[in-house]
Design an enzyme around this catalytic site. Structure first.
Site: not given
Ligand code: B4P
Length: 191
Positions: A14, A91, A130, A136, A147
């Protein structure tokens, strides 16, 4: 103006694909994960509460997140005129309903939901990698599995919710970052 939700399990890409979308479509980016991590770094009251949930792999409660999103939208009225990428929000169904209300008040709506679809074991691999690189705290294998469980219980029903509205665009999230972005661009250019 176009409002896009970028949707998927933790680690589905994302944040990564949001960066490409911002560059290409010049949209305003709201990542609730980034906003929460900023609060945690600054040690605000919200940050301290959020940390308890995030460290356990749980979602932060809806009332806190909905208030937070409303605040970010209010503070960025001028920046959001071209449209917004909502990254990691909604979410839960109540979050989606609240978003609908907030956007309706502003005379706008969610136009498309980009759903990144990635198998669970690949999600774990990406998150653990990551975690090793960034330190992190919620990016370790045990928390990642939690998660993903929470994603299936609370977040995945949104797929059907947006499919019923004809807004869900299924994207194969396996492959290179640029290759996946091309698939997204192709879908968005056809809406
Ligand atoms: P991403 O999937 O981009 O990770 P993210 O955006 O950080 O999503 P995530 O769900 O983990 O965390 P968020 O901050 O939203 O990438 C993951 C990894 O994969 C990276 O290292 C990237 O380089 C790699 N990658 C990407 N594409 C790739 C590809 N094609 N091939 C190989 N590798 C690749 O949320 C964190 C926490 O905050 C949640 O768990 C929750 O507790 C809280 N939270 C956030 N929003 C919330 C909401 N709306 N409601 C309630 N809680 C919330």
């Amino acid at each position: 103006m176009i409002n896009i939700v970028i949707f998927g399990a933790p680690g589905s890409g994302k944040g990564t694909q949001s960066d490409k979308l911002i560059e290409h479509y010049h949209l305003f980016h709201i990542s609730t994960g980034d906003v929460l991590r900023d609060h945690m770094r600054r040690g605000t009251e919200l940050g301290m509460v959020a940390k308890e949930y995030i460290d356990q792999g749980q979602l932060v409660p809806d009332d806190l997140i909905i208030d937070l999103l409303a605040q970010v939208l209010d503070e960025n009225k001028e920046n959001t005129t071209q449209g917004v990428i909502f990254d990691g929000y909604p979410r839960t169904i109540p979050q989606a309903e609240a978003l609908e209300g907030m956007l309706a008040e502003r005379g706008t709506q969610v136009d498309a939901v980009v759903g990144l679809e990635v198998p669970d074991e690949e999600l774990i691999k990406r998150i653990v990698l990551r975690g090793e690189q960034s330190g992190r705290a919620d990016d370790n294998e045990d928390t990642a599995r939690k998660r993903i469980e929470v994603y299936y219980e609370q977040t995945s029903p949104l797929k059907a919710y947006y499919q019923e509205q004809g807004k869900y665009l299924a994207i194969n999230g396996m492959g290179t970052i640029d290759g996946i972005f091309e698939l997204i661009q192709h879908e968005l250019d056809n809406i």
